[in-house]
Design an enzyme around this catalytic site. Structure first.
Site, PDB file in Angstrom:
ATOM      1  N   VAL A   1       0.767   8.031  -7.484  1.00  0.00           N
ATOM      2  CA  VAL A   1       0.812   6.562  -7.388  1.00  0.00           C
ATOM      3  C   VAL A   1       1.878   6.067  -6.261  1.00  0.00           C
ATOM      4  O   VAL A   1       2.889   6.399  -6.176  1.00  0.00           O
ATOM      5  CB  VAL A   1       1.045   5.659  -8.712  1.00  0.00           C
ATOM      6  CG1 VAL A   1       0.938   4.233  -8.638  1.00  0.00           C
ATOM      7  CG2 VAL A   1       0.221   6.381  -9.849  1.00  0.00           C
TER       8      VAL A   1
ATOM      9  N   GLY B   1      -6.197   9.329   8.222  1.00  0.00           N
ATOM     10  CA  GLY B   1      -5.668  10.140   6.971  1.00  0.00           C
ATOM     11  C   GLY B   1      -5.127   9.400   5.531  1.00  0.00           C
ATOM     12  O   GLY B   1      -4.780   9.902   5.052  1.00  0.00           O
TER      13      GLY B   1
ATOM     14  N   GLU C   1      -9.699   8.782   0.820  1.00  0.00           N
ATOM     15  CA  GLU C   1      -9.912   9.948   0.204  1.00  0.00           C
ATOM     16  C   GLU C   1     -10.927  10.596   0.645  1.00  0.00           C
ATOM     17  O   GLU C   1     -11.682  10.309   1.663  1.00  0.00           O
ATOM     18  CB  GLU C   1     -10.474   9.426  -1.105  1.00  0.00           C
ATOM     19  CG  GLU C   1      -9.322   8.865  -2.195  1.00  0.00           C
ATOM     20  CD  GLU C   1      -8.294   9.708  -2.364  1.00  0.00           C
ATOM     21  OE1 GLU C   1      -8.385  10.803  -2.930  1.00  0.00           O
ATOM     22  OE2 GLU C   1      -7.270   9.380  -2.010  1.00  0.00           O
TER      23      GLU C   1
ATOM     24  N   ASP D   1      -9.913   4.443  -7.029  1.00  0.00           N
ATOM     25  CA  ASP D   1      -8.467   5.136  -6.792  1.00  0.00           C
ATOM     26  C   ASP D   1      -7.566   4.392  -7.520  1.00  0.00           C
ATOM     27  O   ASP D   1      -6.396   4.607  -8.012  1.00  0.00           O
ATOM     28  CB  ASP D   1      -8.258   5.407  -5.209  1.00  0.00           C
ATOM     29  CG  ASP D   1      -7.031   6.086  -4.755  1.00  0.00           C
ATOM     30  OD1 ASP D   1      -7.021   7.107  -5.036  1.00  0.00           O
ATOM     31  OD2 ASP D   1      -6.175   5.338  -4.626  1.00  0.00           O
TER      32      ASP D   1
ATOM     33  N   LYS E   1      -4.890   4.712 -10.584  1.00  0.00           N
ATOM     34  CA  LYS E   1      -3.422   4.805 -10.486  1.00  0.00           C
ATOM     35  C   LYS E   1      -2.791   3.652 -11.617  1.00  0.00           C
ATOM     36  O   LYS E   1      -1.691   4.051 -12.102  1.00  0.00           O
ATOM     37  CB  LYS E   1      -3.110   3.985  -9.151  1.00  0.00           C
ATOM     38  CG  LYS E   1      -3.418   5.367  -8.044  1.00  0.00           C
ATOM     39  CD  LYS E   1      -3.264   4.709  -6.601  1.00  0.00           C
ATOM     40  CE  LYS E   1      -3.405   6.040  -5.524  1.00  0.00           C
ATOM     41  NZ  LYS E   1      -3.649   5.404  -4.182  1.00  0.00           N
TER      42      LYS E   1
HETATM   43  N1  HSE Z   1      -6.603   7.163  -0.680  1.00  0.00           N
HETATM   44  C1  HSE Z   1      -5.504   6.874  -1.157  1.00  0.00           C
HETATM   45  C2  HSE Z   1      -5.088   5.474  -0.695  1.00  0.00           C
HETATM   46  C3  HSE Z   1      -4.621   7.869  -0.588  1.00  0.00           C
HETATM   47  O1  HSE Z   1      -5.427   5.063   0.354  1.00  0.00           O
HETATM   48  O2  HSE Z   1      -4.279   4.836  -1.267  1.00  0.00           O
HETATM   49  C4  HSE Z   1      -3.179   7.790  -1.505  1.00  0.00           C
HETATM   50  O3  HSE Z   1      -3.175   7.778  -2.828  1.00  0.00           O
END
Ligand code: HSE
Length: 410
Positions: free
Chosen positions: A127, A182, A185, A196, A200
Site C-alpha cells: 500500500v 512502470g 499493473e 487496486d 489497498k
Molecule cells: N499500479 C499501482 C499504482 C502500483 O499505480 O499505484 C503500486 O501499487
C-alpha cells in the site's frame, strides 16, 4: 550479511536488487550487515543483467538453501505467488512482498502460516508504494481507535487524472504514459477500474479493525468515464477530481468503505497529491489526523519499502511478528452501500425538466451549477445530508439515457 532471494524480476524485483547493491554500505552502516541477493527466480532470461549469474528457474534451489533467510515475492497476482509464498513460509523463510492482490485475498491465511513457522510475512510495499503506512498504522498508531482513513492509493490513476486536469491530455494517452513509466499493473484494468485501490483500502481497513475486510465486498468505481468536462466542474467546485479509497468507522461500530472518483476540496490535505504521488490521511482518536504522502508507485520507491521489510526481518530474526493475524470479519461489519449518505454532482441532458428534477429529489437539497458543457444541466444533490446512495440511484433511474455522469463530493 543477510542472504535473500527475489521471486519475480520485474519492475519492483529488479528495483530491490538495485537498492541492495546501490545502498549496500549505507545499509551495512545502519544494521551492521549488508543484504546479498543470492538467487533470483524468473521464467525469463536476463543474459546482460548485472545479476545474471544469480538467475534461476528452479524454486527448489531457493527453498532448500538454509542460508537464504528472506524471500522477496515480487511476482504479483494471486496464483503462482500464492504457492511460492506458502512454500517459502513453510521452509522457514521470512517473506516480504509488494503484492497487494495476494495480501488482500489471502492475508489472514499467510499471516497465520508465517506465525506457525516462526517467521514473518511483511507487506509494507503493498500500500502506498514507498510511503511508510502499514508499519505506522499497525505499530505507531496501535494505541488509537482508527476513526477514518482516506487515501489517494493508486499512482497510475492519480497520474492520469493529474495529466487530464493540468495538461488536457486524454485518458488513453495518459494511461500509456503511466504504463511506460512502470506505474501501472501488468493489466492496467486493476488500476483504472479501482480494483487496486480497493485492495489497498481493504488492507488498511483490516489493520484498522483487526478484522479481515474482504475487498470484493467494497463498493468500487474506477475512472474510465471521467472526461475533461468533469475536470471543468472540479474547477468550478473549487476541487480536484481524485480516485479515493475511504474507510469510516461509524458510531454503531460498523464501517463505511468505498472506492470512487470524488471531488476533493483543493485545500484538503490529501488534495496535495498530484501525479504518481499518493496521500493517505489517517484519523486516530488519540492522535487526530496524520498525513502520509509520497511516491505511491514506481520501481525504486516501491522497492525501498520492500527492502525496509527485509531489514526488519534481519534486525529481529529471533522474534516472530507479534501482530495478530486478522480475525475473520462478520459480513455485517461493512454498512450496506445503499444505506450510506451521499452528496454528488449530477449532470443531466438539458431535455430533462427542472420541475422533474425538483420533484424527484424533493427530499434533499439541490444546488445548481453553471453548465460546463453544451446541452446539459448540472447540480449538486445531497449537500444537506438527506440523500442516500439508493435515493440517488432511484432518482437517476427516472431519467433513462439522460444521465451524463454523476460524481460524488468527498
Ligand atoms: N499500479 C499501482 C499504482 C502500483 O499505480 O499505484 C503500486 O501499487
Amino acid at each position: 550479511m543477510i542472504e535473500i532471494a527475489i521471486l519475480g524480476y520485474g519492475v519492483v524485483g529488479s528495483g530491490v536488487a538495485e537498492i541492495c547493491r546501490m545502498n549496500r554500505s549505507v545499509i551495512q552502516n545502519r544494521i551492521g550487515r549488508y543484504i546479498h541477493v543470492k538467487r533470483i527466480l524468473d521464467i525469463r532470461d536476463f543474459p546482460d543483467d548485472p545479476f545474471a549469474d544469480r538467475m534461476t528457474k528452479d524454486a527448489d534451489l531457493i527453498f532448500s538453501d538454509s542460508a537464504i533467510q528472506v524471500v522477496v515475492e515480487t511476482i504479483g497476482g494471486a496464483e503462482i505467488a500464492y504457492e511460492l509464498t506458502r512454500r517459502a513460509l513453510q521452509s522457514g523463510k521470512h517473506v516480504v512482498t509488494s503484492n497487494k492482490e495476494l495480501v488482500a485475498a489471502f492475508g489472514p491465511e499467510l499471516m497465520l502460516l508465517a506465525q506457525e513457522n516462526n517467521v514473518k510475512y511483511l507487506f509494507e510495499a503493498s500500500v502506498g508504494g514507498g510511503i511508510p503506512i502499514i508499519r505506522p498504522l499497525s505499530k505507531c498508531l496501535a494505541a488509537n481507535v482508527i476513526e477514518g482513513i482516506a487515501g489517494i492509493l493508486n499512482g497510475t490513476t492519480n497520474f492520469i487524472l493529474t495529466r487530464m486536469e493540468q495538461d488536457g491530455i486524454d485518458f488513453a494517452g495518459a494511461l500509456t504514459e503511466a504504463q511506460s513509466l512502470g506505474y501501472a499493473e501488468q493489466d492496467p484494468v486493476a488500476d483504472v477500474d479501482g480494483i487496486d485501490a480497493c485492495r489497498k483500502i481493504a488492507i488498511l481497513a483490516s489493520i484498522a479493525t483487526g478484522q479481515y475486510i474482504d475487498s470484493t465486498l467494497i463498493y468500487t468505481e474506477g475512472i474510465r468515464n471521467i472526461t475533461s468536462e468533469d475536470m471543468a466542474y472540479a474547477f468550478r467546485l473549487g476541487c480536484k477530481l481524485k480516485l479515493i479509497g475511504r474507510y469510516q468507522r461509524l458510531p454503531d461500530e460498523t464501517c463505511r468503505l468505498i472506492v470512487a472518483p470524488m471531488f476533493v476540496p483543493r485545500d484538503h490535505p490529501i488534495a496535495v497529491a498530484d501525479g504518481v504521488f499518493n496521500a493517505i490521511l489517517v484519523d486516530g482518536n488519540a492522535l487526530g489526523e496524520a498525513l502520509f504522502y509520497g511516491q505511491g508507485a514506481g520501481r525504486l520507491p516501491t522497492a525501498s519499502a520492500v527492502v525496509a521489510d527485509v531489514i526488519e526481518c534481519a534486525l529481529s530474526t529471533e522474534s516472530i511478528s507479534r501482530s495478530a493475524p486478522w480475525r475473520k470479519s462478520d459480513r455485517t461489519l461493512i454498512r450496506a452501500h445503499d444505506a450510506c449518505q451521499v452528496c454528488a454532482l449530477v449532470r443531466l441532458d438539458r431535455s430533462v425538466s427542472v420541475d422533474s428534477i425538483r420533484e424527484t429529489l424533493k427530499k434533499t437539497s439541490i444546488e445548481w451549477l453553471e453548465s460546463a458543457a453544451e446541452g446539459e444541466l448540472a447540480f449538486v444533490a445531497g449537500a444537506d445530508g438527506e440523500l442516500t446512495e439508493s435515493d440517488l440511484e432511484l432518482a437517476l433511474s427516472a431519467w433513462p439515457g439522460k444521465v451524463v455522469n454523476r460524481i460524488r463530493l468527498y
